[in-house]
Design a protein around this motif. Structure first.
Motif, PDB file in Angstrom:
ATOM      1  N   MET A 116       9.150  -2.113 -10.372  1.00  0.00           N
ATOM      2  CA  MET A 116       7.935  -2.916 -10.524  1.00  0.00           C
ATOM      3  C   MET A 116       6.696  -2.027 -10.501  1.00  0.00           C
ATOM      4  O   MET A 116       5.746  -2.234 -11.282  1.00  0.00           O
ATOM      5  N   VAL A 117       6.682  -1.030  -9.636  1.00  0.00           N
ATOM      6  CA  VAL A 117       5.558  -0.100  -9.579  1.00  0.00           C
ATOM      7  C   VAL A 117       5.568   0.839 -10.779  1.00  0.00           C
ATOM      8  O   VAL A 117       4.516   1.190 -11.322  1.00  0.00           O
ATOM      9  N   LEU A 173       0.826  -1.201   0.000  1.00  0.00           N
ATOM     10  CA  LEU A 173       0.000   0.000   0.000  1.00  0.00           C
ATOM     11  C   LEU A 173       0.864   1.257   0.000  1.00  0.00           C
ATOM     12  O   LEU A 173       0.544   2.251  -0.670  1.00  0.00           O
ATOM     13  N   ALA A 174       1.971   1.223   0.748  1.00  0.00           N
ATOM     14  CA  ALA A 174       2.850   2.391   0.808  1.00  0.00           C
ATOM     15  C   ALA A 174       3.479   2.676  -0.554  1.00  0.00           C
ATOM     16  O   ALA A 174       3.549   3.833  -0.990  1.00  0.00           O
ATOM     17  N   TYR A 175       3.943   1.626  -1.249  1.00  0.00           N
ATOM     18  CA  TYR A 175       4.496   1.819  -2.591  1.00  0.00           C
ATOM     19  C   TYR A 175       3.439   2.401  -3.531  1.00  0.00           C
ATOM     20  O   TYR A 175       3.736   3.242  -4.385  1.00  0.00           O
ATOM     21  N   ALA A 176       2.196   1.932  -3.376  1.00  0.00           N
ATOM     22  CA  ALA A 176       1.118   2.443  -4.234  1.00  0.00           C
ATOM     23  C   ALA A 176       0.874   3.925  -3.963  1.00  0.00           C
ATOM     24  O   ALA A 176       0.658   4.710  -4.903  1.00  0.00           O
ATOM     25  N   VAL A 177       0.907   4.343  -2.705  1.00  0.00           N
ATOM     26  CA  VAL A 177       0.711   5.755  -2.370  1.00  0.00           C
ATOM     27  C   VAL A 177       1.841   6.602  -2.962  1.00  0.00           C
ATOM     28  O   VAL A 177       1.605   7.679  -3.520  1.00  0.00           O
ATOM     29  N   ALA A 227      -0.677  -0.026  -9.282  1.00  0.00           N
ATOM     30  CA  ALA A 227       0.482   0.043  -8.383  1.00  0.00           C
ATOM     31  C   ALA A 227       0.336  -0.906  -7.202  1.00  0.00           C
ATOM     32  O   ALA A 227       1.299  -1.556  -6.789  1.00  0.00           O
ATOM     33  N   GLY A 228      -0.878  -0.999  -6.643  1.00  0.00           N
ATOM     34  CA  GLY A 228      -1.093  -1.893  -5.510  1.00  0.00           C
ATOM     35  C   GLY A 228      -0.909  -3.350  -5.892  1.00  0.00           C
ATOM     36  O   GLY A 228      -0.312  -4.137  -5.152  1.00  0.00           O
ATOM     37  N   THR A 229      -1.415  -3.717  -7.045  1.00  0.00           N
ATOM     38  CA  THR A 229      -1.272  -5.090  -7.533  1.00  0.00           C
ATOM     39  C   THR A 229       0.183  -5.427  -7.813  1.00  0.00           C
ATOM     40  O   THR A 229       0.662  -6.513  -7.470  1.00  0.00           O
TER      41      THR A 229
END
Length: 489
Positions: free
Chosen positions: A413-414, A131-135, A421-423
């Motif tokens: 990867m993101v 979740l942090a990477y997605a944010v 991004a979350g996936t």
């Protein structure tokens, strides 16, 4: 022409520099849920065995289950955050984490309850990194992502550094494991309050670049109080291309497909990226798992002294977080210059036409050679029983190197899945957890068969040589594979 360009190319984000700085340290604090929860438990194993009248093997089973759910949880919550939004998923996962931690603190004699609640604790705390990477992907340009990831990950890495010290100190001071769980209750409650009161929604399918006003659950509790009775502000037409007109300001519940994260593993480019991120993580997990054996059995240290031996590696991990952040942005700029591409720091470069694989993997060969040298040195230092300063210093460099490589390829990867991004972050978590679980399971049998020297030599060669091969292939063909996969002309 100029006006039309301004409308067609809005800023990537309207979150201010101050807001992004706050996100950096808030996310750093929240991601302790994964690292602190895992490492505070390690010095408790012997005490838990006595408290629950269970064998060491039975307590080790709780660690194995923790790793299993650490892999499964992001595969569910990561894709969910791509549709429902980051904020609701953060609230749900930390509510689960807090409830499980409270149950563990109150449970004094039931091993079955320990097993179940430790698994639930992993479910609640393990999704936070994805979740942090997605944010970060929501609020920062690829060219500037390192300036958020670096400090955030340095804060995150205080968990592996101080978790074992806290756990070992609690056991020695009180003789009770419950205080370690009460520490996690306090952490979980404070995290849930910070999310509820101060963390705005960032999902780009919900709030676009931040201009769209969120609704209901997607609003912070502070903004709910402030806006009570006020009319919500309108949004400009320039944002509409990022957000569906029927879904502005709120997410949509759709049952997440955990296999959407698994599916990403089977593309050629993402397989190489996931291996490159997961391998150093597994190496570092092996180092951490071996520390009680090396310094406890080999050097005869007591539990507190053994827990202090985690500090030098933890310091390297923290340093690696800062280094990775600076290196990430530096490499992006240098790669753009070498390809004659401008760096758009307003709307951001179109990653579909940018060699991001080359940018993120720049310097990988040097880092992998460092891995081989330090791991071989560490293995033979502990094999020969040299002064402890030598393996402790080498732990610093191993921790720093593993963190740098992990973060460079995790960011990549993101980068290549900006709309998922979350996936993408969840798939990264799955692979690194599986690799870590396999590596740790093989650690003791391998150590018994060939000794520390050859064991760490083998680990160093596998990680370093395969890592260099993956980097070479990715730099040569990764860009074309990605463009073919997404259908770029």
């Amino acid at each position: 022409m100029g006006e039309g360009s301004a409308v067609s190319a809005p800023p990537f984000t309207i979150f201010t520099s101050r807001q992004r700085t706050y996100f950096t340290y808030l996310l750093g604090y929240l991601t302790l849920a994964s690292s602190l929860t895992a490492t505070i438990y390690l010095p408790l194993i012997e005490s838990l065995s006595k408290q629950y009248n269970a064998s060491i093997l039975a307590i080790d089973l709780t660690i194995t289950l923790y790793l299993v759910f650490q892999a499964i949880s992001p595969a569910f919550f990561g894709p969910l955050s791509d549709t429902l939004g980051r904020r609701p998923v953060f609230l749900v996962t930390f509510a689960i984490y807090l409830a499980a931690s409270l149950g563990l603190a109150l449970n004094e004699n039931s091993y079955a309850t320990l097993l179940v609640l430790r698994s639930l604790q992993s479910v609640g705390g393990s999704a936070v990194m994805s979740l942090a990477y997605a944010v970060v992907a929501d609020i920062s340009l690829p060219a500037e992502r390192g300036r958020i990831l670096g400090p955030m990950l340095a804060a995150t890495n205080f968990g592996p550094c101080f978790g074992p010290v806290v756990g070992g100190g609690i056991v020695l001071a009180t003789g009770q494991t419950q205080w370690a769980f009460w520490t996690l209750v306090i952490f979980g409650a404070s995290s849930l309050m910070l999310i509820g009161w101060t963390m705005p929604e960032t999902g780009r399918n919900i709030v676009g670049n931040g201009e769209v006003c969120p609704r209901a659950l997607w609003k912070t509790w502070c903004s709910v109080i402030r806006s009570n009775g006020r009319r919500e502000r309108q949004i400009g037409p320039e944002i509409s291309r990022n957000v569906d007109s029927e879904k502005r300001g709120k997410g949509v519940w759709s049952f997440p497909n955990p296999f959407s994260s698994v599916r990403l593993i089977f593309y050629a480019d993402t397989f190489l990226i996931l291996w490159s991120a997961g391998s150093p993580y597994a190496v570092w997990y092996c180092i951490q798992a071996s520390i009680p054996l090396v310094y406890g059995q080999g050097y005869g240290y007591n539990p507190l002294a053994v827990s202090l031996c985690f500090l030098t590696g933890g310091a390297g991990v923290i340093a690696g977080g800062f280094i990775a952040g600076r290196l990430m942005d530096f490499n992006y700029t240098k790669t753009a210059e070498s390809y004659g591409l401008p760096v758009d720091r307003v709307s951001g470069n179109d990653i579909r036409h940018f060699p991001i694989e080359v940018a993120r993997s720049r310097g990988s060969y040097t880092l992998h050679m460092l891995s081989v040298g330090t791991l071989i040195g560490f293995g033979w230092a502990v094999e020969r029983g040299v002064h402890t300063s030598i393996p402790l210093i080498l732990q610093f460099f191993i921790g720093a190197r593993c963190t740098v490589v992990l973060q460079l390829y995790s960011a990549l990867m993101v980068d290549i899945f900006p709309d998922k991004a979350g996936t993408a972050a969840a798939s990264n978590n799955i692979v690194r957890c599986i690799l870590s679980a396999v590596a740790v399971a093989m650690l003791q049998p391998l150590r018994d068969a060939i000794g520390d020297g050859w064991m760490f030599t083998s680990i160093g060669l596998v990680d370093g040589v395969l890592g260099m091969c993956a980097a070479a292939v990715l730099r040569k063909w990764g860009y074309n594979w990605r463009r073919a996969r997404i259908g770029c002309d």
